[in-house]
Design an enzyme around this catalytic site. Structure first.
Site, short mmCIF file in Angstrom:
data_model
loop_
_atom_site.label_atom_id
_atom_site.label_comp_id
_atom_site.label_asym_id
_atom_site.label_seq_id
_atom_site.Cartn_x
_atom_site.Cartn_y
_atom_site.Cartn_z
N SER A 78 49.07 -21.69 89.16
CA SER A 78 49.87 -22.05 87.89
C SER A 78 49.20 -22.98 87.29
CB SER A 78 51.14 -21.73 87.96
OG SER A 78 51.93 -21.82 86.97
N HIS B 192 54.13 -13.54 88.67
CA HIS B 192 54.00 -14.84 88.72
C HIS B 192 54.79 -15.27 89.76
CE1 HIS B 192 52.04 -18.67 86.94
NE2 HIS B 192 53.14 -19.01 87.46
#
Length: 688
Positions: free
Chosen positions: A543, A661
């Protein structure tokens, strides 16, 4: 190795002129996942990965074995019931349990019973104040598009739902369990195209009523489109609190309403703070006082008190002042004592501790014994008062556990351990201090086998953003790597929260290069002290940490042998146009603003790939259902690096479908971690 036969990727003559600067984007066509050319390219990349990645079964077996520890979450009490999360050794997801008034325990929500495929995740849950109803949110395939349901706790019957567009929504129940405040996005047809992820509002919903037709709009109309809202109702049901923050900004506006003096459908909101560069939250004590948690005038945070009828800044009085070294993280109140106390959680250079203070004066009168030098995951009190508190604990060799503190005896005891018994390898953890390029002292955790000497294959991990701290924690991947003979280092970079809000701001916006400099300096320290060599050093991040390692490999390709770059941001010129990117311009800046464009263009990894450079071996791991960071970042960067690479080190793409995610099934986590470790082992020289 010889250069791999990379799938062909056309380079288009796409050139943007931004604020007088020419910005090429030859792989813009890869931004469209539905383009047949993109699909063909992704399929070819998957085939290449399967042929080029030497997977090590021992890594997969050991990671899976260490994850059999399971997990345990802290207890939450409502009325006569208790709620908690637990994952047993063979389960793919944690299960939400309730303990009934008679003491019997039963599963309330099991994601695998909802969906045996393992693709459904339980995103959040909130029981009502009496423990009779429970609001919960689930999503499918990793998209994090939470749908809200309500069930009857006694029967397990779902009484309402699904209500969609509830991503990241808090639930604030009113007493009686018949209504709650929550946050929901506007329908897609009511917002401009491309802005469907934004435009949140706070509503009052009555159970059984139509969410589309009967919800009462409470707050948010006419405000910033990227605002996130918090909403809570005090335990006694009297006080409503609403907060608003622009995207992920480290500041919020805050309002409070006395529901005993107004209609819950038309709360009379009083401003606590507005247009102030600080984060503040409120807690209403059973003693009638308002407790204010804030970093206003206190970057390491403090706790103030005031009268709820006078919530403004001018009435705040310090109860727990800012510490010059430790960061105040949370607190809990224990009031069923002759001398009521406040337990205060701190992190001192990312290591957790809890102190005990007189609730009236704030005087420090003791400390809570903790199991070791690790991470405490929040302090929980009983909402109806008491003398006990519970907190989660973990460190590098300890699976999560729940500890119980008794303020009457001053003792801490194990309340619940992770349910699985595993044999954890012995490791040594050292926190070292090194200097960054500008002389700033930065800390780093270095984890290795006891007595290991000489340069060893090493993974350097970092994040450095959004005020998120890198603290010790149980990790099957780290333990597997170290047990195999490697070293694992975690750098506590600027941009994180390890040293408070000033530390965060020293690594955001115009200061982002500090994060990369801190990371390079960490690598250089590991090399200079004989822990590793450039040929044995791999780096890893996901990320915002994927942005970190993307910048690292383009800025200092000579310093690193291998890179794992997961769910990354890499095109920092166009990142705002995809996923939740527009909510992060308060952290990074916006390419639409000339000065901020200059910051972004100076380090944007995709725009700093140069032909003829010997880049490290690089594995991109991305997730096709990721609605936070679109996988196009890695797709474009992978194509650019494959085109530019002059060395025989591979550039590979691991593109996974039906995950996103965040949360995923354990088996998918095992597969991903094993592939990443296998890649890093092959390119840093870690033996079988």
């Amino acid at each position: 190795m010889t250069r791999l036969p990379y799938p062909p990727a056309r380079r288009d003559e796409v050139l943007d002129n931004l604020h007088g600067t020419a910005v090429p984007d030859p792989y813009r066509w890869l931004e469209d996942p539905d383009d047949p050319a993109t699909k063909e390219w992704l399929a070819a990349q998957s085939a290449l990965l399967d042929s080029a990645l030497r997977r090590r079964p021992k890594f997969k077996e050991r990671i899976a074995e260490l994850l059999r520890s399971g997990t345990i979450g802290p207890p939450v009490w409502r009325g006569e019931r208790q709620f908690f999360m637990r994952r047993t050794p063979d389960e793919e997801h944690a299960v939400l349990y309730t303990v009934d008034p008679g003491g019997s325990e039963r599963a309330l929500i099991d994601p695998m019973r909802l969906d045996p495929s393992g693709l459904t995740t339980l995103d959040s849950w909130q029981p009502d104040k009496e423990g009779r109803r429970l609001a919960y949110q689930i999503s499918v395939g990793g998209d994090e598009e939470s749908k809200l349901h309500v069930l009857d706790v006694a029967t397990g019957e779902v009484v309402e739902g699904p209500i969609d567009r509830c991503r990241y929504s808090p639930i604030a129940w009113l007493p009686g369990g018949e209504a709650f405040y929550y946050v929901r996005r506007l329908p897609p047809g009511e917002v401009p195209e491309g802005e469907e992820q934004f435009h949140r509002r706070v509503y009052l919903h009555r159970v059984g009523a139509s969410a589309e037709d009967d919800d009462v709009l409470i707050f948010g109309e006419g405000l910033e489109k990227t605002n996130y809202y918090g909403v809570s109702v005090s335990r006694d049901g009297r006080w409503l609190t609403i907060s608003a923050s622009r995207g992920t900004a480290p500041r919020n506006d805050l309002w409070v309403a006395d529901l005993s003096a107004c209609d819950p459908e038309r709360p009379e909101l009083v401003t606590v703070q507005q247009d102030v560069d600080a984060q503040t939250s409120l807690s209403f004590g059973r003693d009638g006082r308002l407790y204010v948690f804030t970093d206003r005038d206190a970057p390491r945070a403090r706790v103030c008190v005031t009268d709820p009828a006078q919530p403004g800044y001018e009435h705040w009085r310090d109860l727990i002042p800012e510490d010059p070294e430790a960061v105040l993280s949370d607190f809990a109140i224990l009031d069923d004592l002759d001398r009521p106390v406040m337990l205060v959680g701190w992190t001192r250079h990312a290591i957790s501790e809890i102190t005990v203070h007189d609730l009236v004066t704030g005087e420090r009168i003791g400390e809570v014994p903790t199991p070791g030098l690790g991470t405490i995951g929040g302090i929980v009190e009983h909402p109806d008062g008491g003398h006990e508190a519970w907190f989660g604990y973990t460190d590098n060799t300890t699976p999560p556990s729940i500890q119980r503190y008794d303020a009457r005896t001053g003792e801490t005891t194990l309340w619940a351990a992770s349910p699985g018994a595993v044999e954890v390898p012995a490791v040594d953890t050292e926190q070292v201090v090194y200097r960054s390029a500008d002389g700033t002292e930065v800390r780093m955790l270095v984890i290795s086998r006891p007595g290991a000497e000489g340069p060893r294959p090493t993974i350097l991990y970092g994040y450095g953003g959004f005020g998120i701290s890198m603290t010790p924690g149980y990790s099957a991947s780290i333990l597997t790597w170290v047990e195999a003979g490697g070293v694992y280092a975690i750098a506590q970079l600027r941009g994180g929260g390890e040293e408070g809000e000033q530390w965060h701001r020293a690594g955001m916006l115009a200061n982002k290069q500090n994060v990369f400099d801190d990371f390079h300096a960490a690598a250089e320290h590991l090399i200079a002290t004989g822990v590793t060599t450039p040929e044995m050093l791999g780096i890893s991040g996901g990320s915002n940490g994927g942005l970190l390692v993307g910048a690292a490999l383009t800025q200092r390709p000579d310093l690193y042998a291998a890179v794992v770059c997961s769910a990354p941001l890499l095109d920092m010129i166009r990142y705002e146009k995809f996923g939740l990117g527009a909510t992060w311009n308060v952290e990074y800046g916006s390419a639409e603003v000339p000065e901020e464009f200059a910051w972004l263009h100076a380090y944007s990894p995709y725009h700093h790939v140069r032909e003829g450079v010997a880049y490290p071996a690089t594995l991109f791991s991305v997730f096709q259902s990721d609605t936070r960071v679109h996988p196009l970042h890695a797709w474009k960067m992978c194509a650019a690096l494959q085109h530019a690479q002059s060395a025989d080190r591979p550039i590979l793409l691991r593109n996974e479908t039906e995950v996103g995610h965040g949360a995923r099934a354990v088996s998918k986590s095992v597969d991903l971690a094993a592939d990443q470790l296998s890649f890093l082992a092959d390119h840093t020289g870690l033996g079988e």
